[in-house]
Design a protein around this motif. Structure first.
Motif, PDB file in Angstrom:
ATOM      1  N   GLY A 183       0.811  -1.221   0.000  1.00  0.00           N
ATOM      2  CA  GLY A 183       0.000   0.000   0.000  1.00  0.00           C
ATOM      3  C   GLY A 183       0.840   1.265   0.000  1.00  0.00           C
ATOM      4  O   GLY A 183       0.364   2.338  -0.351  1.00  0.00           O
ATOM      5  N   GLY A 184       2.101   1.161   0.408  1.00  0.00           N
ATOM      6  CA  GLY A 184       2.990   2.312   0.320  1.00  0.00           C
ATOM      7  C   GLY A 184       3.421   2.564  -1.108  1.00  0.00           C
ATOM      8  O   GLY A 184       4.000   3.590  -1.410  1.00  0.00           O
ATOM      9  N   ALA A 185       3.147   1.590  -1.987  1.00  0.00           N
ATOM     10  CA  ALA A 185       3.533   1.676  -3.400  1.00  0.00           C
ATOM     11  C   ALA A 185       5.009   2.014  -3.558  1.00  0.00           C
ATOM     12  O   ALA A 185       5.395   2.870  -4.328  1.00  0.00           O
ATOM     13  N   ASP A 186       5.831   1.364  -2.780  1.00  0.00           N
ATOM     14  CA  ASP A 186       7.262   1.596  -2.868  1.00  0.00           C
ATOM     15  C   ASP A 186       7.965   0.266  -3.135  1.00  0.00           C
ATOM     16  O   ASP A 186       8.010  -0.583  -2.267  1.00  0.00           O
TER      17      ASP A 186
ATOM     18  N   ALA B 199       3.074  -6.814  -7.656  1.00  0.00           N
ATOM     19  CA  ALA B 199       1.895  -6.026  -7.279  1.00  0.00           C
ATOM     20  C   ALA B 199       2.289  -4.574  -7.044  1.00  0.00           C
ATOM     21  O   ALA B 199       1.661  -3.653  -7.574  1.00  0.00           O
ATOM     22  N   ALA B 200       3.360  -4.351  -6.281  1.00  0.00           N
ATOM     23  CA  ALA B 200       3.774  -2.978  -5.968  1.00  0.00           C
ATOM     24  C   ALA B 200       4.106  -2.201  -7.242  1.00  0.00           C
ATOM     25  O   ALA B 200       3.650  -1.071  -7.426  1.00  0.00           O
ATOM     26  N   TYR B 201       4.895  -2.830  -8.133  1.00  0.00           N
ATOM     27  CA  TYR B 201       5.277  -2.098  -9.344  1.00  0.00           C
ATOM     28  C   TYR B 201       4.094  -1.916 -10.293  1.00  0.00           C
ATOM     29  O   TYR B 201       4.000  -0.907 -10.995  1.00  0.00           O
ATOM     30  N   SER B 202       3.156  -2.877 -10.308  1.00  0.00           N
ATOM     31  CA  SER B 202       1.997  -2.707 -11.183  1.00  0.00           C
ATOM     32  C   SER B 202       1.158  -1.541 -10.698  1.00  0.00           C
ATOM     33  O   SER B 202       0.696  -0.725 -11.497  1.00  0.00           O
ATOM     34  N   TYR B 203       0.942  -1.471  -9.381  1.00  0.00           N
ATOM     35  CA  TYR B 203       0.094  -0.396  -8.876  1.00  0.00           C
ATOM     36  C   TYR B 203       0.766   0.956  -9.060  1.00  0.00           C
ATOM     37  O   TYR B 203       0.094   1.958  -9.277  1.00  0.00           O
TER      38      TYR B 203
ATOM     39  N   LEU C 112      -5.602  -7.412  -1.940  1.00  0.00           N
ATOM     40  CA  LEU C 112      -5.301  -6.694  -0.694  1.00  0.00           C
ATOM     41  C   LEU C 112      -4.331  -5.538  -0.942  1.00  0.00           C
ATOM     42  O   LEU C 112      -4.459  -4.467  -0.355  1.00  0.00           O
ATOM     43  N   GLY C 113      -3.352  -5.771  -1.815  1.00  0.00           N
ATOM     44  CA  GLY C 113      -2.391  -4.716  -2.136  1.00  0.00           C
ATOM     45  C   GLY C 113      -3.106  -3.513  -2.741  1.00  0.00           C
ATOM     46  O   GLY C 113      -2.834  -2.364  -2.402  1.00  0.00           O
ATOM     47  N   LEU C 114      -4.054  -3.801  -3.621  1.00  0.00           N
ATOM     48  CA  LEU C 114      -4.813  -2.719  -4.261  1.00  0.00           C
ATOM     49  C   LEU C 114      -5.648  -1.977  -3.221  1.00  0.00           C
ATOM     50  O   LEU C 114      -5.695  -0.738  -3.206  1.00  0.00           O
TER      51      LEU C 114
END
Lengths: 71, 361
Positions: free
Chosen positions: B130-133, B155-159, B275-277
């Protein structure tokens, strides 16, 4: 009355859309500044004609630098 | 022959690999990472290669010495520090709170993930998406839940790549037209001395409070000190370009190679993406809401859009804010204001990761 066009944020001048002597209306695009890989247009603050252009393509501008003067 | 050792799962992973490479090349979604990751997935799912065999495989060595030994994410942070200008944050320190608010997404998702059956370690790793880092997610996953590393990193890099699609509807929903038109007053000018002192002071303060964040914070601040001192331009340049590019290659291919069919094709992975989203969306919302809340107590109004930049996707989230501000009012430039919470978000996510490590590591 002359009015100065100030850079809203620091960046590089990407495009100069007008020439000295051009007639412009409020909200016409005068420049495009590039900051953080975004192209951000700078609009005219008022109606008038372009009296002076103080930057050219590729110049670095800082916040509040005078970019042009509109008469 | 390898052909006879193919499994259906490998075929599915090939499809995922090709999709990521397509998105990277054709749509330019985070190509610097998704391209090597996509290729890494492909080679990890070719049978009988031993590329990922512990102790002998080539890519395993990249992974082991680069990621398990925690070398690559901190080196990337050195480069990020060299690229970061703390000016916007220092001129309006109150914007730090917006970067902190966005971390709510991390913690809320952590609790949701534990309640649907993930272990605490896994839940922490998922929440941090969720920090998108990217580097922070990888750093934490390698320590707490290595089996989820590939999925969480992708997931992080896609978001991050989808920031311009995910964030605007949430931000629009939570703000009125008039709020989006708010023009913010400029903060004070920051002297060179302040900019040089900041990374040193911040290092001491943050590491004294959360020692587990030391690897990422110390490298980040060192990079920033290089930049602001202006006496080691060669080091600044190397840190932010060549060095970062070199380690990005090894990072991408190693992460891709952790995504073997048996590791990735599991039910939990779908949950991780959902959940990441959710974490990312909550983070966006809490930033905006806090900005509105702060406006109740101040006459110097904050444009609540910049709260959305509290997630640490730098500078994508700040660009979204600039774009939405200009849509409301052609002459409203929020980019530099949004960089404040954006940078605070990066630091906030690292601190959140440090807290998880302290509690669970």
């Amino acid at each position: 009355m002359a009015q100065e066009v100030l850079a809203a944020l620091a960046g590089n001048v990407w495009k100069v859309s007008v020439e000295v002597g051009d007639t412009v209306e409020e909200d016409d695009e005068l420049f495009v500044v590039e900051a953080l890989k975004m192209e951000i247009p700078v609009y005219s603050p008022c109606d008038g004609s372009v009296a002076e252009i103080r930057v050219k393509k590729g110049d670095k501008v800082e916040e509040d630098d005078v970019m042009a003067v509109i008469d | 022959m390898g052909v006879f050792a193919m499994t259906p799962g490998m075929g599915v992973m090939w499809l995922i690999s090709v999709t990521l490479m397509y998105l990277a090349i054709h749509k330019k979604y985070e190509p610097l990472l998704l391209l090597p990751i996509g290729f890494g997935i492909l080679i990890a799912n070719l049978p009988l290669t031993n590329l990922m065999d512990p102790g002998e495989g080539l890519i395993w060595r990249f992974y082991h010495y680069g990621i398990e030994w925690e070398i690559i994410p901190p080196v990337i942070f050195l480069g990020l520090g060299a690229l970061t200008d703390f000016g916007p944050l220092l001129s309006q320190p109150r914007l730090i709170f917006l970067g902190a608010a966005a971390q709510a997404g991390v913690y809320i998702t952590f609790f949701v993930a534990t309640s649907v059956g993930f272990t605490l370690e896994e839940a922490a790793t998922i929440g941090i998406i969720g920090g998108a880092d990217g580097p922070t997610t990888i750093f934490l996953a390698a320590k707490l839940a290595p089996h989820l590393l590939g999925a969480c990193a992708v997931a992080a890099y896609s978001y991050m790549a989808l920031v311009p699609i995910i964030q605007p509807p949430i931000m629009r929903l939570l703000t009125t037209e008039n709020e989006r038109k708010i023009k913010m007053k400029k903060g004070r000018k920051i002297s060179t001395r302040e900019k040089v002192l900041f990374p040193v002071v911040a290092t001491v303060v943050i590491i004294l409070l959360v020692p587990a964040s030391a690897p990422l914070i110390s490298m980040f601040m060192l990079g920033n000190l290089f930049r602001e001192s202006k006496v080691v331009e060669r080091l600044t340049d190397t840190a932010q370009s060549s060095l970062m590019n070199i380690v990005t290659i090894f990072l991408g291919i190693s992460i891709g190679a952790t995504m073997s069919a048996e590791n990735f094709l599991r039910q939990e992975v779908i949950f991780i993406f959902i959940l990441g989203l959710v974490a990312f969306m909550i983070g966006t919302a809490t930033g905006v809401i806090l900005a509105k809340f702060m406006n109740l107590f101040t006459s110097d109004k904050i444009n609540p859009l910049i709260g959305g930049a509290g997630v640490s996707a730098v500078p994508m989230a700040a660009r979204v804010v600039q774009k939405m501000g200009m849509e409301a009012d052609k002459k409203n430039h929020l980019l530099m204001f949004a960089m404040g919470p954006n940078i605070a978000g990066v630091i906030g996510t690292v601190i959140a990761a440090g807290i998880f490590l302290t509690l669970l590591g």
